[in-house]
Design a protein around this motif. Structure first.
Motif, PDB file in Angstrom:
ATOM      1  N   PHE A 175      38.240  39.453  33.537  1.00  0.00           N
ATOM      2  CA  PHE A 175      38.135  39.790  34.954  1.00  0.00           C
ATOM      3  C   PHE A 175      39.489  39.691  35.656  1.00  0.00           C
ATOM      4  CE2 PHE A 175      38.061  38.052  39.229  1.00  0.00           C
ATOM      5  CZ  PHE A 175      37.454  39.085  39.911  1.00  0.00           C
ATOM      6  N   ARG A 176      40.209  38.581  35.399  1.00  0.00           N
ATOM      7  CA  ARG A 176      41.532  38.387  36.001  1.00  0.00           C
ATOM      8  C   ARG A 176      42.466  39.550  35.700  1.00  0.00           C
ATOM      9  NH1 ARG A 176      43.349  33.516  37.341  1.00  0.00           N
ATOM     10  NH2 ARG A 176      41.915  31.773  37.139  1.00  0.00           N
ATOM     11  N   LYS A 177      42.389  39.998  34.459  1.00  0.00           N
ATOM     12  CA  LYS A 177      43.237  41.117  34.036  1.00  0.00           C
ATOM     13  C   LYS A 177      42.883  42.371  34.856  1.00  0.00           C
ATOM     14  CE  LYS A 177      45.714  43.689  31.080  1.00  0.00           C
ATOM     15  NZ  LYS A 177      45.437  44.955  31.746  1.00  0.00           N
ATOM     16  N   ALA A 178      41.599  42.635  35.032  1.00  0.00           N
ATOM     17  CA  ALA A 178      41.171  43.818  35.792  1.00  0.00           C
ATOM     18  C   ALA A 178      41.568  43.687  37.260  1.00  0.00           C
ATOM     19  CB  ALA A 178      39.659  44.004  35.654  1.00  0.00           C
ATOM     20  N   LEU A 179      41.502  42.459  37.788  1.00  0.00           N
ATOM     21  CA  LEU A 179      41.909  42.228  39.180  1.00  0.00           C
ATOM     22  C   LEU A 179      43.411  42.451  39.337  1.00  0.00           C
ATOM     23  CD1 LEU A 179      41.222  41.324  42.064  1.00  0.00           C
ATOM     24  CD2 LEU A 179      41.444  38.941  41.308  1.00  0.00           C
ATOM     25  N   GLU A 180      44.176  41.945  38.373  1.00  0.00           N
ATOM     26  CA  GLU A 180      45.635  42.149  38.396  1.00  0.00           C
ATOM     27  C   GLU A 180      45.988  43.632  38.366  1.00  0.00           C
ATOM     28  OE1 GLU A 180      47.661  39.970  35.250  1.00  0.00           O
ATOM     29  OE2 GLU A 180      46.833  38.120  36.093  1.00  0.00           O
ATOM     30  N   ASP A 181      45.253  44.375  37.539  1.00  0.00           N
ATOM     31  CA  ASP A 181      45.512  45.819  37.450  1.00  0.00           C
ATOM     32  C   ASP A 181      45.313  46.490  38.808  1.00  0.00           C
ATOM     33  OD1 ASP A 181      46.046  45.520  34.797  1.00  0.00           O
ATOM     34  OD2 ASP A 181      44.161  46.386  34.072  1.00  0.00           O
ATOM     35  N   LEU A 182      44.237  46.124  39.494  1.00  0.00           N
ATOM     36  CA  LEU A 182      43.981  46.710  40.813  1.00  0.00           C
ATOM     37  C   LEU A 182      45.053  46.283  41.813  1.00  0.00           C
ATOM     38  CD1 LEU A 182      40.088  46.379  41.031  1.00  0.00           C
ATOM     39  CD2 LEU A 182      41.382  48.499  41.303  1.00  0.00           C
ATOM     40  N   GLU A 183      45.441  45.014  41.756  1.00  0.00           N
ATOM     41  CA  GLU A 183      46.480  44.518  42.671  1.00  0.00           C
ATOM     42  C   GLU A 183      47.804  45.242  42.446  1.00  0.00           C
ATOM     43  OE1 GLU A 183      46.527  40.330  41.960  1.00  0.00           O
ATOM     44  OE2 GLU A 183      45.045  39.912  43.511  1.00  0.00           O
ATOM     45  N   THR A 184      48.120  45.495  41.173  1.00  0.00           N
ATOM     46  CA  THR A 184      49.357  46.204  40.847  1.00  0.00           C
ATOM     47  C   THR A 184      49.342  47.615  41.445  1.00  0.00           C
ATOM     48  OG1 THR A 184      49.528  44.948  38.793  1.00  0.00           O
ATOM     49  CG2 THR A 184      50.837  46.968  38.940  1.00  0.00           C
ATOM     50  N   LEU A 185      48.186  48.278  41.336  1.00  0.00           N
ATOM     51  CA  LEU A 185      48.060  49.622  41.909  1.00  0.00           C
ATOM     52  C   LEU A 185      48.210  49.574  43.434  1.00  0.00           C
ATOM     53  CD1 LEU A 185      45.055  50.838  39.719  1.00  0.00           C
ATOM     54  CD2 LEU A 185      47.395  51.726  39.621  1.00  0.00           C
ATOM     55  N   MET A 186      47.636  48.537  44.053  1.00  0.00           N
ATOM     56  CA  MET A 186      47.752  48.391  45.507  1.00  0.00           C
ATOM     57  C   MET A 186      49.206  48.161  45.909  1.00  0.00           C
ATOM     58  SD  MET A 186      44.456  45.988  46.367  1.00  0.00           S
ATOM     59  CE  MET A 186      44.929  45.649  48.075  1.00  0.00           C
ATOM     60  N   THR A 187      49.859  47.237  45.212  1.00  0.00           N
ATOM     61  CA  THR A 187      51.255  46.903  45.534  1.00  0.00           C
ATOM     62  C   THR A 187      52.148  48.123  45.384  1.00  0.00           C
ATOM     63  OG1 THR A 187      50.833  44.663  44.746  1.00  0.00           O
ATOM     64  CG2 THR A 187      53.134  45.296  45.019  1.00  0.00           C
ATOM     65  N   ALA A 188      51.871  48.914  44.365  1.00  0.00           N
ATOM     66  CA  ALA A 188      52.683  50.112  44.113  1.00  0.00           C
ATOM     67  C   ALA A 188      52.313  51.254  45.058  1.00  0.00           C
ATOM     68  CB  ALA A 188      52.508  50.558  42.661  1.00  0.00           C
ATOM     69  N   GLY A 189      51.235  51.092  45.806  1.00  0.00           N
ATOM     70  CA  GLY A 189      50.778  52.172  46.678  1.00  0.00           C
ATOM     71  C   GLY A 189      50.366  53.395  45.881  1.00  0.00           C
ATOM     72  N   ASP A 190      49.865  53.164  44.687  1.00  0.00           N
ATOM     73  CA  ASP A 190      49.488  54.262  43.777  1.00  0.00           C
ATOM     74  C   ASP A 190      48.109  54.807  44.159  1.00  0.00           C
ATOM     75  OD1 ASP A 190      48.670  55.884  41.686  1.00  0.00           O
ATOM     76  OD2 ASP A 190      49.444  54.567  40.122  1.00  0.00           O
ATOM     77  N   LEU A 191      48.095  55.810  45.026  1.00  0.00           N
ATOM     78  CA  LEU A 191      46.837  56.363  45.537  1.00  0.00           C
ATOM     79  C   LEU A 191      45.940  56.871  44.422  1.00  0.00           C
ATOM     80  CD1 LEU A 191      48.653  56.765  48.344  1.00  0.00           C
ATOM     81  CD2 LEU A 191      46.705  58.243  48.860  1.00  0.00           C
ATOM     82  N   GLN A 192      46.526  57.663  43.540  1.00  0.00           N
ATOM     83  CA  GLN A 192      45.725  58.291  42.487  1.00  0.00           C
ATOM     84  C   GLN A 192      45.175  57.256  41.504  1.00  0.00           C
ATOM     85  OE1 GLN A 192      47.823  61.307  40.293  1.00  0.00           O
ATOM     86  NE2 GLN A 192      45.979  61.940  39.184  1.00  0.00           N
ATOM     87  N   GLY A 193      46.053  56.346  41.094  1.00  0.00           N
ATOM     88  CA  GLY A 193      45.642  55.313  40.149  1.00  0.00           C
ATOM     89  C   GLY A 193      44.567  54.417  40.729  1.00  0.00           C
ATOM     90  N   LEU A 194      44.736  54.038  41.996  1.00  0.00           N
ATOM     91  CA  LEU A 194      43.774  53.153  42.641  1.00  0.00           C
ATOM     92  C   LEU A 194      42.422  53.854  42.793  1.00  0.00           C
ATOM     93  CD1 LEU A 194      43.349  50.378  43.927  1.00  0.00           C
ATOM     94  CD2 LEU A 194      44.188  51.306  46.091  1.00  0.00           C
ATOM     95  N   GLU A 195      42.475  55.105  43.203  1.00  0.00           N
ATOM     96  CA  GLU A 195      41.226  55.862  43.354  1.00  0.00           C
ATOM     97  C   GLU A 195      40.506  55.993  42.010  1.00  0.00           C
ATOM     98  OE1 GLU A 195      41.608  59.696  45.256  1.00  0.00           O
ATOM     99  OE2 GLU A 195      39.723  60.375  44.379  1.00  0.00           O
ATOM    100  N   GLN A 196      41.266  56.274  40.959  1.00  0.00           N
ATOM    101  CA  GLN A 196      40.665  56.413  39.626  1.00  0.00           C
ATOM    102  C   GLN A 196      40.004  55.118  39.161  1.00  0.00           C
ATOM    103  OE1 GLN A 196      43.786  57.893  37.097  1.00  0.00           O
ATOM    104  NE2 GLN A 196      43.406  60.040  37.634  1.00  0.00           N
ATOM    105  N   SER A 197      40.695  54.017  39.405  1.00  0.00           N
ATOM    106  CA  SER A 197      40.171  52.729  38.959  1.00  0.00           C
ATOM    107  C   SER A 197      38.902  52.364  39.733  1.00  0.00           C
ATOM    108  CB  SER A 197      41.243  51.651  39.150  1.00  0.00           C
ATOM    109  OG  SER A 197      40.797  50.430  38.633  1.00  0.00           O
ATOM    110  N   ILE A 198      38.914  52.596  41.041  1.00  0.00           N
ATOM    111  CA  ILE A 198      37.717  52.322  41.846  1.00  0.00           C
ATOM    112  C   ILE A 198      36.589  53.275  41.439  1.00  0.00           C
ATOM    113  CG2 ILE A 198      36.742  52.296  44.180  1.00  0.00           C
ATOM    114  CD1 ILE A 198      39.520  51.586  45.244  1.00  0.00           C
ATOM    115  N   ALA A 199      36.956  54.528  41.178  1.00  0.00           N
ATOM    116  CA  ALA A 199      35.940  55.525  40.810  1.00  0.00           C
ATOM    117  C   ALA A 199      35.240  55.144  39.509  1.00  0.00           C
ATOM    118  CB  ALA A 199      36.577  56.908  40.694  1.00  0.00           C
ATOM    119  N   ALA A 200      36.004  54.577  38.569  1.00  0.00           N
ATOM    120  CA  ALA A 200      35.406  54.153  37.298  1.00  0.00           C
ATOM    121  C   ALA A 200      34.377  53.051  37.548  1.00  0.00           C
ATOM    122  CB  ALA A 200      36.498  53.663  36.347  1.00  0.00           C
TER     123      ALA A 200
END
Lengths: 297, 297
Positions: B250-275
């Motif tokens: 779980f921590r790993k998945a949370l870190e991945d989302l946080e990294t996408l947020m910090t990077a402002g990666d719109l596409q990556g964040l949307e894809q991860s939430i969509a999954a």
């Protein structure tokens, strides 16, 4: 109370607001606009709006109350599009889950008409979206947070408060900073955690097998993970600093529990769970004296 | 089908099982025992049990079906207490949320009668406990996982399966290792996360203020945080390795989302939430073909 509502975005939130105002006899006519003409037409067929407008600008022309119920990321462009249709007496509101960014969008988009804008966040929703799911009672008994700034017309704050109260919502007023901090904690972080949890689960080879055994606890805990990806991408990015700060506090609390588990500390673990359990059992929606004290009257 | 149920622990789970067996006319008589005599007496007054026994041993004497519905940590002592009341034909079951530790407790406690024991975990419950909340329909449509070991009497596994099926539950059979891994993922970890979340929230100076603004998303996400501290302390410790492993994922998945947020990666964040959103939207309770394939028939 109002003559004409100009509704931009005929979805779940906007449609429910229109239906609620109509049911409460607080508006005479609703003119609606959605980016997709078929959505606008569907809203008209369902009786949510009375007139389908061909543009956002035409939807707000002649309106004394305007509600923007569009994705937060579309706010600035929408404010710009309607600016010349906003008269001195028009009340403009939104329904966004984040307020700092929408206020910035309104400042840039509305310019001279910015004082007309009363930022609003109704604490209501469903996991389903779309005009078909709109209902007049969506906001009944729910809280609505208004976050006016110094330059916001006081008369408009009052009218906004009356409109939401009139459809059965409980109005709370605070700064947008306080709003965004609070909702990072009680809404945005839970969504982030639920997304991370589902991803962690489905990334495992046995994920599907595990999911098939999940029960009611899982069902409720993970319900918000089914939320709209684009909306939540925008919310998490718009309120990024606050959400990451809340996530850090959460990680610390999770580490504390893990440490107690690893140490086999029965008493410590029980105490920590008891604190959480007690806090959650004591929680009641909309019941805090603190919130009531800040209620707009 | 059964003559006499010996019920040890007249609480929500045990009481509901007794009521369900009675309603389905699968048992003629229920003899109950609880550690607290007033609880046993209350169960008798409510008609959940027919006879109040003065000890666990007397409650199981003459029973052809025995259900242990006690805190998991009390399992071994309870098995020991009833051992001499268990005959060759008695079916013994539990309702614990963890299975590896209960099997160990049964092996130590029941000794020669260990083969009579069919470990059972009904995926049902409420945040409230106590005999007053027992209801005959608690297990209707719910899954019940049986985790027999090699030496478990096959005839007892079949009788256990028939008892649960007879009260409307869907029976699934698996190893206790598979059970504990799966429930670490879909039940124990969500509880741990909900506890950590509440603690992180209330540890903040503004926690109460934040809580007063929480809405339906918070309500559902945090509901399981109100669970019983002693029970969950025991579950988290009994299944510690699996839960900590799930927490790490779980921590790993949370870190991945946080990294996408910090990077402002719109596409990556949307894809991860969509999954996550897609996986959660596709989930249905008790519907997996995989689980059905393993159903005990």
């Amino acid at each position: 109370m109002f003559e004409q509502l100009g509704l931009i975005g005929c979805g779940l939130m906007g449609g429910s607001f229109a239906l609620a105002l109509k049911r409460a006899k607080l508006v005479k006519r609703v003119v609606g606009y959605s980016k997709s003409p078929s959505t606008t037409e569907r809203a008209r067929q369902l009786g949510v709006i009375d007139v389908a407008a061909p543009s956002a600008l035409l939807a707000v022309s002649g309106a004394d109350i305007v509600l923007l119920a569009v994705p937060v990321a579309a706010s600035e462009a929408t404010f710009k599009a309607i600016r010349h249709g906003i008269s001195t007496d028009t009340l403009v509101m939104d329904v966004g889950s984040t307020k700092g960014d929408v206020i910035e969008a309104a400042r840039n988009g509305l310019q001279k008409q910015f004082a007309n804008f009363v930022p609003a966040h109704p604490i209501a929703g469903k996991e389903v979206s779309g005009i078909e799911h709109a209902e007049a009672s969506l906001f009944t008994g729910r809280q609505v947070v208004l976050t006016p700034v110094k330059t916001t017309l006081r008369s408009n704050v009052q009218r906004a408060s009356q409109a939401w109260s009139g459809i059965g919502a409980n109005v709370v007023t605070m700064t947008h900073e306080a709003h965004d901090a609070a909702f990072a904690a009680v809404s945005h972080l839970p969504h982030l955690l639920a997304f991370a949890y589902l991803n962690a689960l489905t990334d495992q080879p046995q994920g599907d097998r595990f999911l098939s055994l999940a029960g009611p606890g899982f069902r409720d805990f993970s319900r918000i993970a089914a939320s709209d990806p684009v909306m939540w991408r925008d919310v998490l990015l718009a309120n990024r600093e606050q959400v990451l700060q809340q996530s850090q506090a959460f990680r610390k609390a999770l580490e504390d529990l893990e440490t107690l588990m690893t140490a086999g500390d029965l008493q410590g673990l029980e105490q920590s769970i008891a604190a959480a359990s007690k806090a959650r059992a004591a929680w009641k929606p909309n019941s805090s004296a603190d919130a009531l004290a800040q209620q707009d009257s």
